[in-house]
Design an enzyme around this catalytic site. Structure first.
Site, mmCIF file in Angstrom:
data_model
loop_
_atom_site.group_PDB
_atom_site.id
_atom_site.type_symbol
_atom_site.label_atom_id
_atom_site.label_comp_id
_atom_site.label_asym_id
_atom_site.label_seq_id
_atom_site.Cartn_x
_atom_site.Cartn_y
_atom_site.Cartn_z
ATOM 1 N N SER A 23 0.843 -1.187 0.000
ATOM 2 C CA SER A 23 0.000 0.000 0.000
ATOM 3 C C SER A 23 0.887 1.249 0.000
ATOM 4 O O SER A 23 1.661 1.436 -0.933
ATOM 5 C CB SER A 23 -0.968 -0.045 1.192
ATOM 6 O OG SER A 23 -2.000 0.893 1.029
ATOM 7 N N TYR A 24 0.797 2.105 1.029
ATOM 8 C CA TYR A 24 1.654 3.292 1.048
ATOM 9 C C TYR A 24 3.125 2.901 1.052
ATOM 10 O O TYR A 24 3.966 3.528 0.390
ATOM 11 C CB TYR A 24 1.343 4.148 2.276
ATOM 12 C CG TYR A 24 1.908 5.550 2.198
ATOM 13 C CD1 TYR A 24 1.097 6.617 1.819
ATOM 14 C CD2 TYR A 24 3.239 5.814 2.509
ATOM 15 C CE1 TYR A 24 1.602 7.908 1.738
ATOM 16 C CE2 TYR A 24 3.757 7.095 2.435
ATOM 17 C CZ TYR A 24 2.928 8.148 2.042
ATOM 18 O OH TYR A 24 3.442 9.427 1.958
ATOM 19 N N TRP A 32 -9.166 6.012 5.025
ATOM 20 C CA TRP A 32 -7.729 6.182 5.227
ATOM 21 C C TRP A 32 -7.447 7.316 6.217
ATOM 22 O O TRP A 32 -6.639 7.167 7.143
ATOM 23 C CB TRP A 32 -7.065 6.470 3.882
ATOM 24 C CG TRP A 32 -5.570 6.482 3.886
ATOM 25 C CD1 TRP A 32 -4.738 5.863 4.771
ATOM 26 C CD2 TRP A 32 -4.717 7.141 2.952
ATOM 27 N NE1 TRP A 32 -3.422 6.088 4.437
ATOM 28 C CE2 TRP A 32 -3.392 6.870 3.330
ATOM 29 C CE3 TRP A 32 -4.967 7.925 1.817
ATOM 30 C CZ2 TRP A 32 -2.300 7.368 2.615
ATOM 31 C CZ3 TRP A 32 -3.885 8.411 1.107
ATOM 32 C CH2 TRP A 32 -2.565 8.139 1.501
ATOM 33 N N HIS A 49 -7.625 -5.465 -0.747
ATOM 34 C CA HIS A 49 -6.520 -4.647 -0.235
ATOM 35 C C HIS A 49 -6.097 -5.104 1.150
ATOM 36 O O HIS A 49 -4.936 -5.032 1.499
ATOM 37 C CB HIS A 49 -6.940 -3.174 -0.200
ATOM 38 C CG HIS A 49 -5.784 -2.231 -0.040
ATOM 39 N ND1 HIS A 49 -4.874 -2.005 -1.057
ATOM 40 C CD2 HIS A 49 -5.375 -1.469 0.992
ATOM 41 C CE1 HIS A 49 -3.965 -1.133 -0.652
ATOM 42 N NE2 HIS A 49 -4.240 -0.797 0.580
#
Length: 549
Positions: free
Chosen positions: A111-112, A159, A267
């Site tokens: 992800s990030y 988020w 995810h």
């Protein structure tokens, strides 16, 4: 295993970031793997989300887990993505210079923590040898903050709350319904500024272009092991990174060394090894040791071991329906044949094109939007169950604002593997609107399990660089990108396409007013009649990549 806590890592501007270092107890020089995260590098679950420290050290590597700038123990100001290229580069070079390192460095994370790998690779750190980004995008406008021109409200707010008010992430229903969007209360000032900037930059402008990965593959010179999921919110970007690097990567090793793995996964949470869980229709057949794949990949590129990876097919995909893993030589599959399935009167979906047929109509009212039910999302759980993956869309078909087109019962299995799109010839009475398409596999029991979903905001039908408002009542061609899938429609099943104008809260509700994003209040919302044409001159259709078997 030697563990060093709160190790200072200086950046080029004097800001000090903090890291934990895990390395073997012997004196041998070892390669390093860097994981940079905004989610607290000291949490054991966050470490697992990148790659398990004990397995890394047992395999003869060191692992550097770092808080990104402005998060937890690291100094500086956190602002998504903009400092992460240089900070990743500086961290890689710092690791390479340590007395325990042999000078070869890789990066891992999801992800990030995967996004910062691509941004760091763009800086061309001399000692970076390979990266392993899991579930991340290729562009931070289309496919991250926005999708098809629509604001990804569900993911973006989830988020923000995950980063600022994590105890409230499962109580976001009222937050999602807040209007106008621009006055949403965000408790943390740094994230409030980010949210305001995201809304202000609602086109693909200079703000987003300065960060994009897909415009700069030529600058990336390292191989990548890219991992994604058919139900991941960043699936399209995951695939685009692989295809783009194979074609345009900045070195022979980068172009030849790309590897792609896509499973039937979403995810996931931020925590624990990927994938966190399996969806019932695919378990246990989807089981895969991702960490083992990563370590073999790093053996090849950080140690130079000729371990057979170069001779293996570069793509591994999980074919849903058949429920098995399959190796492929490339993506998209060269043997796939683009096949049109036409929307027809009476809710039919056929390979035979239409003749003279009356259009279908529905009224979309943003005060009562069609809900998001699973699919490629990253949303809070609903009733303690994940709101992602292959959920049944049947109740959507009972709504007056959802059109349903279904094929005849298949007599033979039909494999669909590759990019998906829907071409709609449509008109709206609104000054702007959205069109949403969902692909589903209908079982003999009547469940319509979602495979893919896409959206297109009418004002962005010709591109995301600027707004082109539609003329009310005028028919336009809209091409909706549904990313991709790999699914075997079994005998006795049916192909279903659902067409509507909302998927809330995944996408923000289009108020149909044509006003600037985020200014409409509840009283401004207005209903609009939508018309979907499917005649010989305007053949609306679903485009599927069919693989011969």
């Amino acid at each position: 295993m030697i563990v060093e806590r709160d190790v200072p890592v200086p950046m080029r501007d004097g800001v000090v970031l903090r890291a934990d270092v895990y390395r073997p107890e012997n004196d041998a020089l070892v390669p390093a793997i860097v994981n940079r995260t905004p989610y607290d590098r000291s949490s054991p679950l966050i470490q697992l989300a990148a790659i398990e420290p004990e397995r890394v050290v047992d395999a003869g590597f060191a692992l550097v887990c770092q808080d990104v700038r402005g998060r937890f123990a690291s100094e500086g100001e956190f602002y998504t993505f903009f400092a992460d290229g240089e900070d990743s580069c500086d961290t890689v070079e710092w690791a390479a210079a340590q007395s325990w390192c042999n000078g070869a460095v890789g990066m891992a994370g999801r992800s990030y923590a995967a996004a910062v790998q691509w941004l760091g690779a763009l800086e061309r750190p001399p000692h970076l040898r390979a990266i392993s980004p899991i579930v991340t995008g290729s562009d931070y406008y289309d496919g991250w903050i926005y999708e098809g021109g629509a604001f990804q409200l569900g993911f973006n707010v989830f988020w923000i709350w995950l980063m600022t008010e994590p105890r409230s992430v499962n109580k976001l229903d009222e937050v999602y319904r807040h209007l106008p969007l621009r006055t949403l209360r965000v408790s943390d000032l740094a994230w409030a500024r980010l949210y305001a900037h995201w809304l202000a930059h609602c086109t693909d402008d200079y703000y987003w272009r300065s960060l994009s990965i897909n415009r700069r593959y030529e600058q990336i010179e390292v191989p990548a092991l890219i991992v994604g999921g058919w139900y991941d919110v960043f699936l399209r970007g995951t695939i685009e990174n692989f295809v783009g690097m194979r074609e345009r990567g900045g070195s022979d090793d980068a172009r030849r060394g790309q590897r792609l793995v896509i499973g039937p996964w979403a995810h996931g949470s931020t925590y624990g090894p990927y994938p966190d869980h399996s969806f019932a229709p695919f378990a246990p057949h989807d089981a895969l040791d991702v960490a083992d794949l990563q370590l073999r990949f790093f053996d090849r590129w950080l140690r130079g071991e000729r371990n057979g990876i170069d001779d293996e097919p570069p793509v591994q995909i999980f074919v849903m329906g058949e429920n098995r893993w399959r190796a492929e030589d490339d993506w998209p599959l060269a043997r796939a044949r683009e096949t049109s399935w036409f929307l027809r009167e009476g809710g039919a979906l056929t390979q035979e094109g239409p003749g003279s047929e009356a259009p279908d109509e529905y009224v979309y009212d943003p005060r009562d939007p069609a809900p998001t039910i699973g699919g490629p999302t990253s949303l809070p759980s609903k009733m303690m169950k994940a709101n992602s993956g292959p959920l049944d869309q049947s109740r959507l078909g009972d709504r007056d604002d959802v059109l349903v087109y279904t094929s005849d019962v298949l007599e033979e299995a039909l494999e669909v593997t590759g990019p998906l799109s829907v071409v709609l010839h449509a008109a709206t009475e609104g000054d702007d609107t959205d069109f949403v398409a969902k692909l589903a596999d209908v079982t003999p029991e009547g469940q319509a399990l979602i495979l893919a979903e896409g959206v297109l905001r009418a004002r962005f039908r010709e591109g995301f660089d600027r707004e082109r408002p539609p003329e009310p009542g005028h028919a336009y061609e809209y091409t909706i990108d549904l990313a991709a899938t790999s699914n075997l429609f079994l005998p006795g099943h049916q192909i279903r396409l659902l067409v509507t104008s909302s998927s809330f809260p995944r996408f923000d509700r289009n108020p149909n007013t044509g006003n600037p994003l985020g200014v409409d209040e509840a009283d401004d919302l207005r209903a609009a009649r939508q018309t979907i044409f499917h005649d010989a001159q305007r053949p609306s259709r679903l485009i599927l990549p069919v693989v011969p078997r």
